[in-house]
Write a protein that holds these residues in place. Sequence first.
Motif, PDB file in Angstrom:
ATOM      1  N   LEU A 175       0.737  -1.090  -0.099  1.00  0.00           N
ATOM      2  CA  LEU A 175      -0.055   0.066  -0.111  1.00  0.00           C
ATOM      3  C   LEU A 175       0.835   1.248  -0.018  1.00  0.00           C
ATOM      4  O   LEU A 175       1.737   1.103   0.773  1.00  0.00           O
ATOM      5  CB  LEU A 175      -0.811   0.124   1.353  1.00  0.00           C
ATOM      6  N   ASP A 176       0.636   2.330  -0.951  1.00  0.00           N
ATOM      7  CA  ASP A 176       1.218   3.501  -0.844  1.00  0.00           C
ATOM      8  C   ASP A 176       0.246   4.468  -0.387  1.00  0.00           C
ATOM      9  O   ASP A 176      -0.612   4.896  -1.092  1.00  0.00           O
ATOM     10  CB  ASP A 176       1.660   3.874  -2.232  1.00  0.00           C
ATOM     11  N   ILE A 177       0.171   4.846   0.853  1.00  0.00           N
ATOM     12  CA  ILE A 177      -0.712   5.590   1.420  1.00  0.00           C
ATOM     13  C   ILE A 177      -0.135   6.641   2.392  1.00  0.00           C
ATOM     14  O   ILE A 177       0.878   6.505   2.898  1.00  0.00           O
ATOM     15  CB  ILE A 177      -1.666   4.737   2.245  1.00  0.00           C
ATOM     16  N   ASP A 178      -0.972   7.523   2.765  1.00  0.00           N
ATOM     17  CA  ASP A 178      -0.362   8.673   3.630  1.00  0.00           C
ATOM     18  C   ASP A 178      -0.377   8.309   4.995  1.00  0.00           C
ATOM     19  O   ASP A 178      -0.492   7.176   5.632  1.00  0.00           O
ATOM     20  CB  ASP A 178      -1.443   9.809   3.727  1.00  0.00           C
ATOM     21  N   VAL A 179       0.714   9.215   5.800  1.00  0.00           N
ATOM     22  CA  VAL A 179       0.970   8.599   7.147  1.00  0.00           C
ATOM     23  C   VAL A 179      -0.184   8.170   8.047  1.00  0.00           C
ATOM     24  O   VAL A 179       0.108   7.502   8.819  1.00  0.00           O
ATOM     25  CB  VAL A 179       2.074   9.789   7.947  1.00  0.00           C
ATOM     26  N   LYS A 180      -1.293   8.884   7.908  1.00  0.00           N
ATOM     27  CA  LYS A 180      -2.108   8.578   8.979  1.00  0.00           C
ATOM     28  C   LYS A 180      -3.067   7.316   8.599  1.00  0.00           C
ATOM     29  O   LYS A 180      -3.290   6.525   9.394  1.00  0.00           O
ATOM     30  CB  LYS A 180      -3.322   9.621   8.963  1.00  0.00           C
ATOM     31  N   GLY A 181      -3.044   7.039   7.375  1.00  0.00           N
ATOM     32  CA  GLY A 181      -3.539   5.883   6.743  1.00  0.00           C
ATOM     33  C   GLY A 181      -2.711   4.694   7.193  1.00  0.00           C
ATOM     34  O   GLY A 181      -3.129   3.562   7.510  1.00  0.00           O
ATOM     35  N   GLY A 182      -1.503   4.994   7.024  1.00  0.00           N
ATOM     36  CA  GLY A 182      -0.562   4.234   7.393  1.00  0.00           C
ATOM     37  C   GLY A 182      -0.490   3.490   8.708  1.00  0.00           C
ATOM     38  O   GLY A 182      -0.524   2.372   9.010  1.00  0.00           O
ATOM     39  N   GLU A 183      -0.657   4.426   9.570  1.00  0.00           N
ATOM     40  CA  GLU A 183      -0.497   4.186  10.897  1.00  0.00           C
ATOM     41  C   GLU A 183      -2.063   3.313  11.237  1.00  0.00           C
ATOM     42  O   GLU A 183      -2.065   2.462  11.870  1.00  0.00           O
ATOM     43  CB  GLU A 183      -0.708   5.524  11.859  1.00  0.00           C
ATOM     44  N   ARG A 184      -3.005   3.648  10.806  1.00  0.00           N
ATOM     45  CA  ARG A 184      -4.427   3.031  10.843  1.00  0.00           C
ATOM     46  C   ARG A 184      -4.376   1.551  10.441  1.00  0.00           C
ATOM     47  O   ARG A 184      -4.799   0.605  11.202  1.00  0.00           O
ATOM     48  CB  ARG A 184      -5.864   3.814  10.203  1.00  0.00           C
ATOM     49  N   VAL A 185      -3.635   1.482   9.100  1.00  0.00           N
ATOM     50  CA  VAL A 185      -3.666   0.183   8.581  1.00  0.00           C
ATOM     51  C   VAL A 185      -2.833  -0.816   9.553  1.00  0.00           C
ATOM     52  O   VAL A 185      -2.898  -1.971   9.755  1.00  0.00           O
ATOM     53  CB  VAL A 185      -3.148   0.177   7.176  1.00  0.00           C
ATOM     54  N   LYS A 186      -1.778  -0.237   9.994  1.00  0.00           N
ATOM     55  CA  LYS A 186      -0.818  -0.892  10.877  1.00  0.00           C
ATOM     56  C   LYS A 186      -1.788  -1.412  12.067  1.00  0.00           C
ATOM     57  O   LYS A 186      -1.516  -2.668  12.566  1.00  0.00           O
ATOM     58  CB  LYS A 186       0.289  -0.301  11.173  1.00  0.00           C
ATOM     59  N   ARG A 187      -2.485  -0.583  12.650  1.00  0.00           N
ATOM     60  CA  ARG A 187      -3.290  -0.922  13.871  1.00  0.00           C
ATOM     61  C   ARG A 187      -4.218  -2.033  13.452  1.00  0.00           C
ATOM     62  O   ARG A 187      -4.407  -2.884  14.355  1.00  0.00           O
ATOM     63  CB  ARG A 187      -3.934   0.429  14.428  1.00  0.00           C
ATOM     64  N   ILE A 188      -4.682  -1.795  12.376  1.00  0.00           N
ATOM     65  CA  ILE A 188      -5.899  -2.852  11.985  1.00  0.00           C
ATOM     66  C   ILE A 188      -5.188  -4.223  11.728  1.00  0.00           C
ATOM     67  O   ILE A 188      -5.802  -5.339  12.283  1.00  0.00           O
ATOM     68  CB  ILE A 188      -6.516  -2.678  10.681  1.00  0.00           C
ATOM     69  N   PHE A 189      -4.107  -4.399  11.124  1.00  0.00           N
ATOM     70  CA  PHE A 189      -3.356  -5.773  10.510  1.00  0.00           C
ATOM     71  C   PHE A 189      -2.436  -6.330  11.657  1.00  0.00           C
ATOM     72  O   PHE A 189      -2.193  -7.374  11.464  1.00  0.00           O
ATOM     73  CB  PHE A 189      -3.166  -5.679   9.001  1.00  0.00           C
ATOM     74  N   GLY A 190      -1.968  -5.430  12.610  1.00  0.00           N
ATOM     75  CA  GLY A 190      -1.174  -5.813  13.518  1.00  0.00           C
ATOM     76  C   GLY A 190       0.237  -6.518  13.034  1.00  0.00           C
ATOM     77  O   GLY A 190       0.790  -6.044  11.915  1.00  0.00           O
ATOM     78  N   ASP A 191       0.513  -7.608  13.407  1.00  0.00           N
ATOM     79  CA  ASP A 191       1.590  -8.594  13.009  1.00  0.00           C
ATOM     80  C   ASP A 191       1.822  -8.954  11.511  1.00  0.00           C
ATOM     81  O   ASP A 191       2.606  -9.536  10.809  1.00  0.00           O
ATOM     82  CB  ASP A 191       1.844  -9.661  13.753  1.00  0.00           C
ATOM     83  N   ARG A 192       0.593  -8.835  10.903  1.00  0.00           N
ATOM     84  CA  ARG A 192       0.336  -9.327   9.657  1.00  0.00           C
ATOM     85  C   ARG A 192       0.713  -8.214   8.420  1.00  0.00           C
ATOM     86  O   ARG A 192       0.890  -8.184   7.347  1.00  0.00           O
ATOM     87  CB  ARG A 192      -1.218  -9.686   9.265  1.00  0.00           C
TER      88      ARG A 192
END
Length: 191
Positions: free
Chosen positions: A100-117
Amino acid sequence: MEGKIIIVSAPSGSGKSTIIHRIMESGNVDMEFSVSATNREPRGQEVDGKDYHFLTTEDFMRGIERGDFIEYEEVYPGRFYGTLRSEVNARCAAGRNVVLDIDVKGGERVKRIFGDRAVSIFIMPPSVDELRRRLEARAVDSPESIGERVGKAEYEMTFAPKFDHVVVNDNLDKAVADTEKVILDFIGSGK
Ligand code: ADP
Ligand code: 5GP
């Protein structure tokens, strides 16, 4: 096994698209690009369905209501960008890795959603002045749009510590190699 998510975020002009394209062209990494949706106009050589799914504002809002997005952000005033479930979920379920090429807020959110994946990578420009020079040299944004992007960069750079890895893009070849290594270490194998 389910596929993994590779998140690449940075202030606009830092070089994340260039780095992602170079890694995908190398053929060394088994990952597919998630094409985001946006209501901004295509610029330069961008192709609908390849670089972005270019939507009208109305269609983007309808997508939000339907729950089409894993996340979306109003990255600049009136300009929305979102990660489509249809780009990510089926591929991951089939064991394919998605970048995913996404902005910093989106990046933080997706990391929170998917965790270790998911692995999150922040591409850091050498300086804000250099970022401006790159956006001017890219020559696809209006002066207003460049001002908007540079104006937001310093704030966006404060997000770097929230990411799993920070890669400085001073020398492009080194930044590509460093990013590729992070991804290969995370997904566990080459092609
Ligand atoms: P982003 O996707 O982060 O907005 P781009 O990948 O479009 O950024 O890069 C912005 C501009 O900077 C492009 O014209 C690109 O060719 C150039 N660029 C990228 N990395 C470097 C680098 N290390 N040195 C100089 N120019 C670079
Ligand atoms: P650009 O207009 O330069 O293509 O993109 C502007 C910003 O929006 C970049 O930081 C880019 O990474 C981000 N972006 C692109 N797609 C998405 C997305 O799906 N979600 C979010 N949150 N940001 C995105």
